[in-house]
Design a protein around this motif. Structure first.
Motif, short mmCIF file in Angstrom:
data_model
loop_
_atom_site.label_atom_id
_atom_site.label_comp_id
_atom_site.label_asym_id
_atom_site.label_seq_id
_atom_site.Cartn_x
_atom_site.Cartn_y
_atom_site.Cartn_z
N LYS A 203 -20.48 -3.01 -2.81
CA LYS A 203 -20.03 -4.37 -3.11
C LYS A 203 -19.64 -4.57 -4.58
N GLU A 204 -20.28 -3.80 -5.49
CA GLU A 204 -20.00 -3.95 -6.92
C GLU A 204 -18.54 -3.69 -7.26
N VAL A 205 -17.85 -2.96 -6.40
CA VAL A 205 -16.43 -2.67 -6.63
C VAL A 205 -15.63 -3.97 -6.75
N MET A 206 -16.07 -5.01 -6.05
CA MET A 206 -15.32 -6.27 -6.03
C MET A 206 -15.51 -7.08 -7.30
N CYS A 207 -16.42 -6.64 -8.16
CA CYS A 207 -16.69 -7.37 -9.41
C CYS A 207 -15.88 -6.83 -10.58
N LEU A 216 -0.40 -7.59 -6.80
CA LEU A 216 -0.64 -6.59 -5.77
C LEU A 216 0.08 -6.92 -4.46
N LEU A 217 0.64 -5.90 -3.83
CA LEU A 217 1.19 -6.03 -2.49
C LEU A 217 0.20 -5.54 -1.45
N ASN A 218 -0.52 -4.48 -1.80
CA ASN A 218 -1.46 -3.86 -0.88
C ASN A 218 -2.80 -3.69 -1.57
N GLY A 219 -3.84 -4.33 -1.03
CA GLY A 219 -5.14 -4.30 -1.67
C GLY A 219 -5.90 -3.01 -1.49
N ASP A 220 -5.52 -2.18 -0.50
CA ASP A 220 -6.25 -0.94 -0.23
C ASP A 220 -6.25 0.00 -1.42
N ILE A 221 -5.08 0.23 -2.02
CA ILE A 221 -5.01 1.16 -3.14
C ILE A 221 -5.80 0.62 -4.33
N ASN A 222 -5.84 -0.68 -4.48
CA ASN A 222 -6.63 -1.30 -5.55
C ASN A 222 -8.11 -0.97 -5.38
N ILE A 223 -8.60 -1.08 -4.16
CA ILE A 223 -10.01 -0.79 -3.88
C ILE A 223 -10.31 0.68 -4.11
N VAL A 224 -9.45 1.55 -3.59
CA VAL A 224 -9.67 2.99 -3.71
C VAL A 224 -9.71 3.42 -5.18
N LEU A 225 -8.76 2.94 -5.97
CA LEU A 225 -8.72 3.33 -7.38
C LEU A 225 -9.89 2.75 -8.16
N THR A 226 -10.31 1.55 -7.80
CA THR A 226 -11.50 0.98 -8.44
C THR A 226 -12.74 1.82 -8.11
#
Length: 336
Positions: A203-207, A216-226
């Motif tokens: 969950k900390e990834v979201m902080c 952003l167009l696609n949130g998946d790559i944002n999550i993966v890179l974070t």
């Protein structure tokens, strides 16, 4: 395992006009065998195909709406919300949020996560599954949570998915190549192999503090890179979900493809601004160049086409020259 959290996992399921598919997704959630509580966060983005009724009927049939000590319904300015516990799977809870207007089309897609903060804050891990995908392994969550519990230096894990292709086109997601091993940020950025419905992360990834996330167009790559910035990423070779290619999905909707092409350079410039410390400069610049090249064909005016051609050249000249020569050759072949 839940420590100070009410749930071990919050399952984010964003859905729109998936009335034909949402039952598969819900079945995959409620059949999860776990030794921890989890909550389904189902957000219907003002569907127009009757999906709200499909969801409400499913909840009425499978969840205990009569237990007033747990169940509640409320209405806000933005949504109608139902919360309940499953009739037989006591570890399974659901939050069904029916939005009153479409947040994706009105540019407020990020608000949907804000609405879920109450339950996300009470969860240790986040799992993803869009409304047209689904899980096919009832031990998926348990296996992924057990892994992250035993590996505190890992921030995320994902797995292989079965492809259900309802379109007569190539599958861009190369899930079949997934191996049992760690993956780097550069690998996943350059060769996208991560099915959305396979992702489980802390969950900390979201902080993480992002710069101008609205690009952003696609949130998946944002999550993966974070996740790659905050820890290691591991993949399982097990096929535990289904990735469905169908015409109503945002990625394959022809009406939205032009809109996405026009916004694509900003998407990759966002990645450069936020993740340049973990990604290869060459890979980022090539992606930005490709985005500007792709936008040329969506532009209405010659001036804007020329601007995008020059920007593509500035970021990665070799790519632009190759594509320009291919385009010229193709043009003259058609003329002849």
């Amino acid at each position: 395992m839940t420590e100070n959290y009410k749930y071990s996992v919050a399952i984010q399921c964003m859905t729109y006009n998936h009335s034909e598919y949402i039952t598969d997704a819900l079945d995959g959630f409620v059949k999860q065998n776990t030794d921890f509580p989890f909550v389904i966060l189902l957000v219907d983005d003002a569907s127009t195909d009757g999906e709200e009724k499909v969801i409400s009927d499913y909840i009425e049939e499978n969840f205990n709406l009569g237990n007033k000590a747990i169940t509640y319904e409320k209405e806000t300015q933005y949504a109608k919300i139902t919360y309940a516990q499953h009739k037989t799977n006591n570890n399974c809870f659901i939050v069904a949020m029916y939005l009153k207007y479409n947040h994706y089309l009105t540019g407020k897609k990020l608000d949907k996560l804000k609405y879920l903060e109450e339950w996300i804050d009470n969860s240790k891990y986040i799992a993803l599954c869009e409304g047209d995908d689904y899980w096919i392994d009832c031990n998926k969550l348990q296996k992924q949570v057990d892994f992250l519990e035993s590996k505190p230096d890992y921030s995320m894990c994902f797995h292989k998915a079965k492809i259900v292709n309802e379109l007569n086109r190539d599958v861009p997601l190369k899930s079949h190549v997934i191996e049992n091993r760690d993956y780097t940020a550069n690998e996943l950025f350059y060769n996208w192999i991560v099915p959305t419905a396979s992702m489980l992360y802390r969950k900390e990834v979201m902080c993480f503090p992002y710069k101008k996330q609205e690009r952003l167009l696609n949130g998946d790559i944002n999550i993966v890179l974070t996740c790659a910035m905050l820890g290691k990423i591991y993949a399982f070779n097990d096929t535990m979900s289904v990735y469905r290619m169908q015409s109503t999905g945002v990625t394959y909707n022809k009406k939205l493809q032009k809109q996405r092409a026009l916004k694509s350079p900003d998407h990759f410039l966002y990645i450069k601004d936020n993740f340049s410390n973990i990604l290869s400069k060459r890979l980022i610049n090539k992606s930005i160049s490709q985005a500007y090249w792709g936008r040329i064909f969506a532009q209405e005016t010659i001036i804007n086409k020329i601007k995008d051609l020059l920007l593509s050249f500035c970021y990665y000249p070799i790519f632009t020259i190759k594509e320009l020569l291919k385009f010229i050759k193709s043009f003259f072949n058609k003329e002849n």
